[in-house]
Motif scaffolding. Structure first.
Motif, short mmCIF file in Angstrom:
data_model
loop_
_atom_site.label_atom_id
_atom_site.label_comp_id
_atom_site.label_asym_id
_atom_site.label_seq_id
_atom_site.Cartn_x
_atom_site.Cartn_y
_atom_site.Cartn_z
N SER A 37 50.59 -87.04 -6.35
CA SER A 37 49.35 -87.70 -6.00
C SER A 37 49.64 -89.15 -5.64
O SER A 37 50.64 -89.73 -6.06
N LEU A 41 52.84 -88.69 -3.76
CA LEU A 41 52.52 -87.45 -3.07
C LEU A 41 53.70 -86.98 -2.23
O LEU A 41 54.35 -87.76 -1.55
N GLU A 368 43.75 -83.97 -3.23
CA GLU A 368 43.43 -85.08 -4.13
C GLU A 368 42.05 -84.91 -4.78
O GLU A 368 41.85 -85.33 -5.94
N ASN A 371 42.63 -82.88 -7.61
CA ASN A 371 43.31 -83.70 -8.62
C ASN A 371 42.37 -84.66 -9.33
O ASN A 371 42.76 -85.29 -10.33
N THR A 375 39.49 -90.91 -2.89
CA THR A 375 40.27 -91.14 -1.66
C THR A 375 39.52 -91.96 -0.61
O THR A 375 40.05 -92.17 0.47
#
Length: 397
Positions: A37, A41, A368, A371, A375
């Motif tokens: 991440s 990432l 994401e 996750n 963003t």
């Protein structure tokens, strides 16, 4: 919800990102294996395909992206029809990579924008910002049997943001360099510029739409040459830009607005093309001269935006272009001339397929979201704070 909990724990994930832009030409699908991440990432690209829209679908989308000709019934049906096209694109990129649906963990789908209205306007007594992307994520999730993240823009707009551009998060985590100040230019239907200071944080990123890229060029190619686009910029190369006309065009309202800002067909759609064509004809321009002027408009508006809104605070060492506009040799030459001595390269020079970049972005944004990582970038969109982007549609067992 067990499937979503299992997905949250899975690493790496096999994800398809889907992007269908303002050019209304089709859908891009990128297949990738994602792990980690943020700046940790890892993105391993496994495939990319472009699936053109059938002509009848493209015509219906264009009609319903224009307020004066859109229909609620058409939009409702297109919402479902596009989900089917997106499912075909997912199957196509999986087949191209020798994989089946069973190998897929997640899909990130931008959807097809038919209206983007980021500036507040009155609606039944209240000021609202609005955007509409169709291609129903729940229908797509049910068809594919995997979770789908879609509707990426509204949560940023709920916090006062423009809901665009969305690519800067991907730019930041994949292109930020410890020593080089970089500009990332996406040449889709609309052009947008991301500025990445060397070693910068997400709060240091700046990005905004600069004006039309392929949208106006493609519309002129269809009207003047009965072609979907200007192949390699051949028609523009055969003409001579009218610099006085260009100067008039660059005085347009959108270009004078300071960032954060975003745009689309409301500013540069059919009405704008009608106006441009009428003005070109009144000036006695040939079809080729008109195309040359419109192509230079894209390059000049990008440089003007950089010179006015970026360079006073942050110069760049290199401009890295991606998107369909990188195939237009005339446009790329004009960009290089405008930015010289700053070099203009393409994302392929940095190991990222210039055509696949936006679709890869939506694979990353979906990854994401699962996750639990925000963003949106408030320094880009003007939102009051960071937030998760997208809603998650989970298919039944």
């Amino acid at each position: 919800m067990d499937a979503l909990l299992q997905l949250r724990r899975r690493s790496p994930r096999v994800v398809v990102g889907l992007m269908s832009g303002t050019s209304l030409d089709g859908v891009d699908a990128a297949l990738a294996r994602l792990s980690g991440s943020g700046t940790d990432l890892t993105v391993d690209s496994d495939g990319f395909v472009h699936v053109p829209y059938p002509k009848a679908l493209r015509t219906l989308l264009r009609r319903n992206a224009a307020p004066e000709s859109s229909s609620v019934r058409d939009l409702a049906r297109l919402d479902v029809r596009l989900a089917g096209v997106y499912a075909e694109a997912v199957d196509s990129v999986l087949a191209d990579a020798g994989r089946s649906r069973e190998a897929l963990d997640l899909v990130g789908s931008h959807g097809q924008t038919v209206q983007h209205l980021p500036d507040p306007a009155n609606c039944a007594g209240e000021e609202v910002r609005a955007t509409l992307q169709i291609g129903e994520p729940s229908t797509l999730a049910t068809e594919l049997g995997v979770p789908v993240v879609g509707n990426f823009r509204p949560s940023d707009m709920a916090l006062g943001g423009q809901g665009a551009p969305l690519v800067p998060y991907f730019d930041h985590v994949t292109f930020t360099d410890p020593e080089e100040d970089r500009g990332l230019l996406n040449l889709g239907g609309i052009a947008n510029l991301t500025v990445l200071p060397a070693g910068g944080t997400p709060d240091d990123v700046r990005a905004f739409d600069t004006g039309p890229a392929n949208m106006v060029i493609d519309a002129l190619a269809e009207r003047l040459f009965d072609a979907p686009y200007d192949p390699d910029g051949q028609h523009a190369d055969a003409g001579t830009p009218d610099h006085d006309f260009l100067a008039d065009l660059l005085e347009g309202d959108f270009y004078r607005r300071e960032p954060p800002k975003s745009t689309g067909r409301a500013d540069f759609g059919a009405d704008y093309v009608d106006h441009l064509l009428g003005a070109a004809q009144s000036r006695g321009l040939s079809a080729e001269d008109t195309m040359a002027t419109a192509t230079l408009l894209t390059a000049a508006s990008v440089y003007q935006a950089y010179a006015q809104y970026v360079r006073p605070d942050q110069s760049i060492d290199v401009l890295i272009a991606s998107g369909g506009g990188t195939h237009n040799d005339a446009l790329m030459r004009m960009l290089r001339d405008a930015f010289a001595p700053i070099p203009v390269r393409t994302a392929a020079d940095y190991g990222v397929d210039a055509d696949a970049k936006e679709a890869l972005c939506f694979a990353v944004l979906a990854h994401e979201t699962v996750n639990g990582v925000p963003t949106n970038l408030p320094s880009v969109t003007g939102a009051s704070r960071r937030t998760l982007l997208g809603s998650i549609s989970v298919p039944g067992p």
